[in-house]
Design an enzyme around this catalytic site. Structure first.
Site, PDB file in Angstrom:
ATOM      1  N   GLU A   1      15.631   0.281   6.558  1.00 29.43           N
ATOM      2  CA  GLU A   1      14.872   1.181   7.431  1.00 29.43           C
ATOM      3  C   GLU A   1      14.680   2.521   6.728  1.00 29.43           C
ATOM      4  O   GLU A   1      15.579   3.372   6.776  1.00 29.43           O
ATOM      5  CB  GLU A   1      15.628   1.406   8.741  1.00 29.43           C
TER       6      GLU A   1
ATOM      7  N   HIS B   1      22.986   2.584  11.640  1.00 32.50           N
ATOM      8  CA  HIS B   1      21.640   3.076  11.925  1.00 32.50           C
ATOM      9  C   HIS B   1      21.549   4.536  11.455  1.00 32.50           C
ATOM     10  O   HIS B   1      22.512   5.294  11.584  1.00 32.50           O
ATOM     11  CB  HIS B   1      21.340   2.963  13.423  1.00 32.50           C
TER      12      HIS B   1
ATOM     13  N   LYS C   1      17.829   1.725  21.691  1.00 39.69           N
ATOM     14  CA  LYS C   1      18.401   3.077  21.564  1.00 39.69           C
ATOM     15  C   LYS C   1      18.904   3.543  22.941  1.00 39.69           C
ATOM     16  O   LYS C   1      19.349   2.725  23.727  1.00 39.69           O
ATOM     17  CB  LYS C   1      17.395   4.054  20.958  1.00 39.69           C
TER      18      LYS C   1
ATOM     19  N   ASN D   1      15.776  -2.638  19.136  1.00 40.95           N
ATOM     20  CA  ASN D   1      16.798  -1.597  19.274  1.00 40.95           C
ATOM     21  C   ASN D   1      16.309  -0.653  20.372  1.00 40.95           C
ATOM     22  O   ASN D   1      15.419   0.157  20.146  1.00 40.95           O
ATOM     23  CB  ASN D   1      16.963  -0.851  17.945  1.00 40.95           C
TER      24      ASN D   1
ATOM     25  N   SER E   1       8.739   1.953  12.539  1.00 41.85           N
ATOM     26  CA  SER E   1       7.386   1.950  13.132  1.00 41.85           C
ATOM     27  C   SER E   1       6.665   0.616  12.979  1.00 41.85           C
ATOM     28  O   SER E   1       5.438   0.576  12.841  1.00 41.85           O
ATOM     29  CB  SER E   1       6.539   3.098  12.560  1.00 41.85           C
TER      30      SER E   1
ATOM     31  N   GLU F   1      20.273   7.052  12.710  1.00 48.70           N
ATOM     32  CA  GLU F   1      20.567   8.052  13.745  1.00 48.70           C
ATOM     33  C   GLU F   1      22.079   8.231  13.891  1.00 48.70           C
ATOM     34  O   GLU F   1      22.563   9.332  14.133  1.00 48.70           O
ATOM     35  CB  GLU F   1      19.909   7.641  15.073  1.00 48.70           C
TER      36      GLU F   1
ATOM     37  N   GLY G   1      10.438   5.838  14.022  1.00 48.90           N
ATOM     38  CA  GLY G   1       9.950   6.607  15.168  1.00 48.90           C
ATOM     39  C   GLY G   1       8.876   7.618  14.815  1.00 48.90           C
ATOM     40  O   GLY G   1       8.539   8.478  15.619  1.00 48.90           O
TER      41      GLY G   1
HETATM   42  C1  PEP Z   1      14.828   1.750  14.727  1.00 52.68           C
HETATM   43  O1  PEP Z   1      15.270   2.565  15.508  1.00 52.68           O
HETATM   44  O2  PEP Z   1      15.589   0.972  14.170  1.00 52.68           O
HETATM   45  C2  PEP Z   1      13.376   1.711  14.512  1.00 52.68           C
HETATM   46  C3  PEP Z   1      12.920   0.975  13.537  1.00 52.68           C
HETATM   47  O3  PEP Z   1      12.600   2.476  15.352  1.00 52.68           O
HETATM   48  P1  PEP Z   1      10.988   2.465  15.431  1.00 52.68           P
HETATM   49  O4  PEP Z   1      10.542   1.034  15.407  1.00 52.68           O
HETATM   50  O5  PEP Z   1      10.673   3.140  16.730  1.00 52.68           O
HETATM   51  O6  PEP Z   1      10.486   3.219  14.241  1.00 52.68           O
END
Ligand code: PEP
Length: 251
Positions: A168, A96, A11, A9, A214, A98, A174
């Site tokens: 998630e 997601h 972003k 992803n 992460s 976000e 992040g």
């Molecule tokens: C995500 O945005 O779906 C995500 C898992 O980000 P990160 O791996 O940076 O934590």
């Protein structure tokens, strides 16, 4: 049989030239390799058509990171599922955290997006997960169950069979704070039980459930070795081939 999937992803990162460069480098890195998972990259809308036409999308699937909850019409600035599909993309990341947090996407809105994605032949990668406060007050199972029920459980079994889920935990996205392999497995097993309760054991066993938060080259192997973790949705570590390839190769 469910598939192992590693999905990136990006972003809101990479301009068009940088995005094309990254997609082509990943394509090159995967060219002569046999990997044990499907690979997908979730790219900004504006990159979709160029990226999809610059790589072999049967080797690397292309995902949008969102689509509209309306089919077409006077919705300035929106991008429909039909438009996404017309670029050659095969997937769309929906729900997601976000999008839920910053753009107020409710379970009802997401239900519409999922329907439109499916109508247009896109595979939704549907994200679910609790915030830290919900985990600390031990509401995480209820929260995740409710996210699944409200947005997905009106789907017919045939439609549901096309869904990929991504658990998630929002506190891990992040932040550098990954869920432990045991925490991931516990939630993934719970999700699978929830699916079995609605759609039956076979459907539950056939659904790919990815972990996101992460994940990186150092923890991917341990996370993916869990029986109910079928891959990852990867943010930061999908922005460079050097970081993304080891995650793909963790399978
Ligand atoms: C995500 O945005 O779906 C995500 C898992 O980000 P990160 O791996 O940076 O934590």
């Amino acid at each position: 049989m469910r598939k192992n999937i590693v999905a990136g992803n990006w972003k809101m990162n990479k301009n068009l030239q940088e995005g094309l460069e990254l997609a082509k480098s990943l394509h090159e890195a995967l060219k002569d390799k046999t990997v044990n998972c499907d690979v997908v990259i979730g790219v900004p809308f504006i990159h979709l058509a160029s990226v999809a036409s610059s790589i072999d999308t049967t080797k690397i699937g292309v995902a949008a990171q969102n689509c509209a909850d309306k089919a077409s019409g006077a919705f300035t600035g929106e991008v429909s599922a039909e438009m996404v599909a017309s670029t050659g993309a095969g997937y769309v990341i929906l729900g997601h955290s976000e999008r839920r947090a910053y753009y107020h996407e409710t379970p009802e809105i997401l239900k519409e997006k999922v329907k439109l994605a499916l109508t247009n032949g896109l595979t939704p990668i549907f994200c679910i997960g609790e915030v830290l406060e919900e985990r600390e007050s031990e509401k995480h199972f209820d929260v995740v169950k409710s996210q699944i029920e409200t947005s997905l459980f009106e789907l017919s079994p045939e439609d549901f069979s096309k869904i990929v889920l991504a658990y998630e935990p929002v506190w891990a996205i992040g932040t550098g704070k990954t869920a432990t392999a045991a925490q991931a497995q516990e939630m993934h097993a719970f999700i699978r039980e929830t699916l079995a309760g609605k759609y039956g054991r076979e459907m539950a066993d056939d659904t790919s459930i990815l972990y996101g938060g992460s994940a990186n080259a150092s923890n991917a192997k341990e996370l993916f070795s869990n029986p109910d973790v079928d891959g990852g949705l990867i943010g930061g570590a999908s922005l460079g081939v050097d970081k993304f390839m080891p995650i793909i190769e963790a399978f």
